[in-house]
Design an enzyme around this catalytic site. Structure first.
Site, short mmCIF file in Angstrom:
data_model
loop_
_atom_site.label_atom_id
_atom_site.label_comp_id
_atom_site.label_asym_id
_atom_site.label_seq_id
_atom_site.Cartn_x
_atom_site.Cartn_y
_atom_site.Cartn_z
N GLY A 40 0.84 -1.21 0.00
CA GLY A 40 0.00 0.00 0.00
C GLY A 40 0.86 1.24 0.00
O GLY A 40 1.81 1.35 0.78
N ARG A 101 1.02 -5.27 -5.34
CA ARG A 101 1.11 -6.43 -4.46
C ARG A 101 1.27 -7.63 -5.41
O ARG A 101 0.35 -7.96 -6.13
CB ARG A 101 -0.16 -6.56 -3.61
CG ARG A 101 -0.43 -5.35 -2.70
CD ARG A 101 -1.55 -5.65 -1.72
NE ARG A 101 -2.15 -4.45 -1.14
CZ ARG A 101 -1.72 -3.84 -0.03
NH1 ARG A 101 -0.67 -4.28 0.60
NH2 ARG A 101 -2.36 -2.79 0.44
N ASP A 132 4.56 -4.33 6.14
CA ASP A 132 4.91 -5.66 6.65
C ASP A 132 5.04 -6.71 5.55
O ASP A 132 5.96 -7.53 5.57
CB ASP A 132 3.94 -6.12 7.75
CG ASP A 132 2.48 -6.07 7.32
OD1 ASP A 132 2.20 -5.57 6.22
OD2 ASP A 132 1.62 -6.53 8.09
N THR A 155 4.22 2.74 5.56
CA THR A 155 2.82 2.31 5.61
C THR A 155 2.06 3.29 6.49
O THR A 155 2.58 3.72 7.52
CB THR A 155 2.66 0.89 6.19
OG1 THR A 155 1.26 0.68 6.49
CG2 THR A 155 3.45 0.64 7.45
N ASP A 157 -0.32 2.52 8.30
CA ASP A 157 -0.85 1.81 9.46
C ASP A 157 0.00 1.92 10.72
O ASP A 157 -0.47 1.65 11.82
CB ASP A 157 -1.03 0.32 9.14
CG ASP A 157 -2.17 0.08 8.16
OD1 ASP A 157 -2.91 1.02 7.88
OD2 ASP A 157 -2.31 -1.07 7.69
N ASP A 159 2.19 -0.02 11.82
CA ASP A 159 2.17 -1.29 12.56
C ASP A 159 3.47 -2.08 12.41
O ASP A 159 3.45 -3.30 12.41
CB ASP A 159 0.97 -2.13 12.11
CG ASP A 159 0.98 -2.43 10.62
OD1 ASP A 159 1.77 -1.80 9.89
OD2 ASP A 159 0.19 -3.28 10.18
N ARG A 201 -5.94 -2.43 8.97
CA ARG A 201 -6.43 -3.79 8.77
C ARG A 201 -6.18 -4.65 10.00
O ARG A 201 -7.01 -5.42 10.42
CB ARG A 201 -5.70 -4.37 7.55
CG ARG A 201 -6.29 -5.61 6.99
CD ARG A 201 -5.63 -5.99 5.69
NE ARG A 201 -4.30 -5.42 5.52
CZ ARG A 201 -3.71 -5.24 4.36
NH1 ARG A 201 -4.34 -5.54 3.25
NH2 ARG A 201 -2.49 -4.76 4.27
O1 F6P Z 1 -1.61 -1.43 4.64
C1 F6P Z 1 -2.13 -0.17 4.44
C2 F6P Z 1 -3.59 -0.24 4.11
O2 F6P Z 1 -3.99 1.06 3.79
C3 F6P Z 1 -4.50 -0.86 5.18
O3 F6P Z 1 -4.82 0.03 6.22
C4 F6P Z 1 -5.67 -1.25 4.36
O4 F6P Z 1 -6.41 -2.28 4.97
C5 F6P Z 1 -5.05 -1.75 3.09
O5 F6P Z 1 -3.82 -1.05 2.97
C6 F6P Z 1 -5.89 -1.56 1.87
O6 F6P Z 1 -5.20 -2.10 0.78
P1 F6P Z 1 -5.69 -2.00 -0.73
O7 F6P Z 1 -5.54 -0.57 -1.16
O8 F6P Z 1 -4.78 -2.91 -1.48
O9 F6P Z 1 -7.11 -2.42 -0.74
#
Ligand code: F6P
Length: 353
Positions: A40, A101, A132, A155, A157, A159, A201
């Site tokens: 992300g 990804r 992560d 990130t 998040d 985390d 998440r």
């Molecule tokens: O990991 C960062 C994040 O923004 C999370 O908070 C979220 O759940 C996820 O990515 C969403 O990912 P995507 O944009 O691939 O749906």
């Protein structure tokens, strides 16, 4: 209602002691550094990329940009980066190298293809900017192919174990708070209850901090057990006794299933019939936008530190900032160890509403 306050946000010191050189390389053995953004996107990734490129060039190294993260590595989607390639990007959200990804990189064949492409392009070391999943992929890649790699925590998040703050967290937090402020205006005008869902998440860092900063009446996060019956009676008492409007901030990863799911549960209860309830999901607005000053400075420090760590001979580590000092943590610890939320902050959300 105040919960007992126990601060569990303590990093494992053994993970933070200086890490011995693992790769056996010296500064001279790394002439070309590959850099990529993955997972992300997060505001500040461009500022980090800029720092990586300029630091490497200042030491006479070449830099190869890898587009679309691990997928670009597999497809040889490479671009030579010069100082001017990273001009005018420090203030931009997203990532100019793009992100992805990659499913293929999860396979040994995909990783072998990526390694072959890097070797053919004389890449001697890598800087990975991501979260992560990126760091987990990086650790595996290093173990299999021994190309030295240093990660930068990117990130929203926040985390990642091994850094007090990740690149993008501060900007996302400010975006969330600005939106909560706006929701507060309309909630107050209509005496409504709002469930505001923020990203996270697996972690409640954005929810907890935006809840405090936005004056939320309640915060629900994945790190704590949310009991729907207790939530119902607490919110109901808030709406009927203390406030005419209320805001509950819900992390998307809350185990009850996010704001929409919780709203459905509340609506099933007869005592909520008279309460005007709305859900607002902030979603990807939190990922975009110009990085805050704090994120730009953090990203610049970490980008420079990552190149330095690589040239000092470190491999398979992540650079982070702990107590305002640059620290290195083995990549494996970064994703296998859980960074704790600050439980003192959780106590504040309940004390101050
Ligand atoms: O990991 C960062 C994040 O923004 C999370 O908070 C979220 O759940 C996820 O990515 C969403 O990912 P995507 O944009 O691939 O749906």
């Amino acid at each position: 209602m105040v919960i007992s306050i126990e601060c569990l946000n303590v990093q494992d010191v053994s993970a933070l002691t200086p890490i011995p050189v693992q790769s056996g390389v010296t500064v001279d053995s790394i002439q070309k550094i590959g850099v990529f953004t993955s997972g992300g996107d997060a505001p500040g990734m461009n500022a980090c990329l800029r720092a990586v490129v300029r630091k490497a060039l200042s030491l006479g190294k070449e830099v190869l940009g890898i587009r679309r993260g691990y997928q670009g590595m597999i497809e040889s989607d490479f671009v030579e980066l010069t100082s001017s390639s990273v001009s005018n990007i420090i203030q931009k959200g997203g990532t100019v190298l793009k992100s992805a990804r990659s499913e293929e990189f999860r396979t040994p064949e995909g990783r072998a293809k990526a390694a072959k492409n890097l070797i053919e392009n004389q890449v001697d070391g890598l800087v990975a900017i991501g979260g992560d999943g990126t760091l987990a992929g990086a650790a595996l890649f290093y173990e299999e192919h021994k190309i030295p790699l240093v990660g930068c925590p990117g990130t929203i998040d926040n985390d990642l174990f091994g850094t007090d703050e990740t690149i993008g967290f501060d900007t996302a937090l400010n975006t969330a708070i600005q939106n909560i402020d706006k929701i507060r205006d309309t909630a107050d005008a209509h005496d409504r209850l709002f469930l505001v869902e923020v990203m996270g998440r697996d972690a409640g860092f954005i929810a907890l901090n935006s809840g405090i900063g936005g004056g939320a009446e309640m915060v629900l996060i994945p790190e704590t057990l949310s009991d729907i019956n207790k939530i119902k009676s607490y919110i109901h008492s808030l709406m009927s006794e203390q406030h005419r409007s209320s805001i509950v901030v819900v992390a998307e990863g809350d185990e009850l299933g996010g704001a929409t799911r919780i709203a459905e549960e509340l609506k099933k209860d007869a005592k909520f019939k008279a309460i005007d309830l709305r859900v607002c999901i902030l979603g990807h607005t939190q990922r975009g936008g110009s990085p805050s000053a704090r994120d730009r400075v953090l990203a610049s420090r970490l980008g420079v530190a990552a190149v330095q760590a690589l040239l000092d001979g470190h491999a398979n580590v992540m650079v982070g900032v702990i107590d305002n000092q640059i620290r290195l943590t083995p990549s494996r610890n970064v994703y296998s160890r859980k960074k704790s939320i600050n439980y003192e902050l959780l106590g504040l959300t309940q004390l101050l509403n």
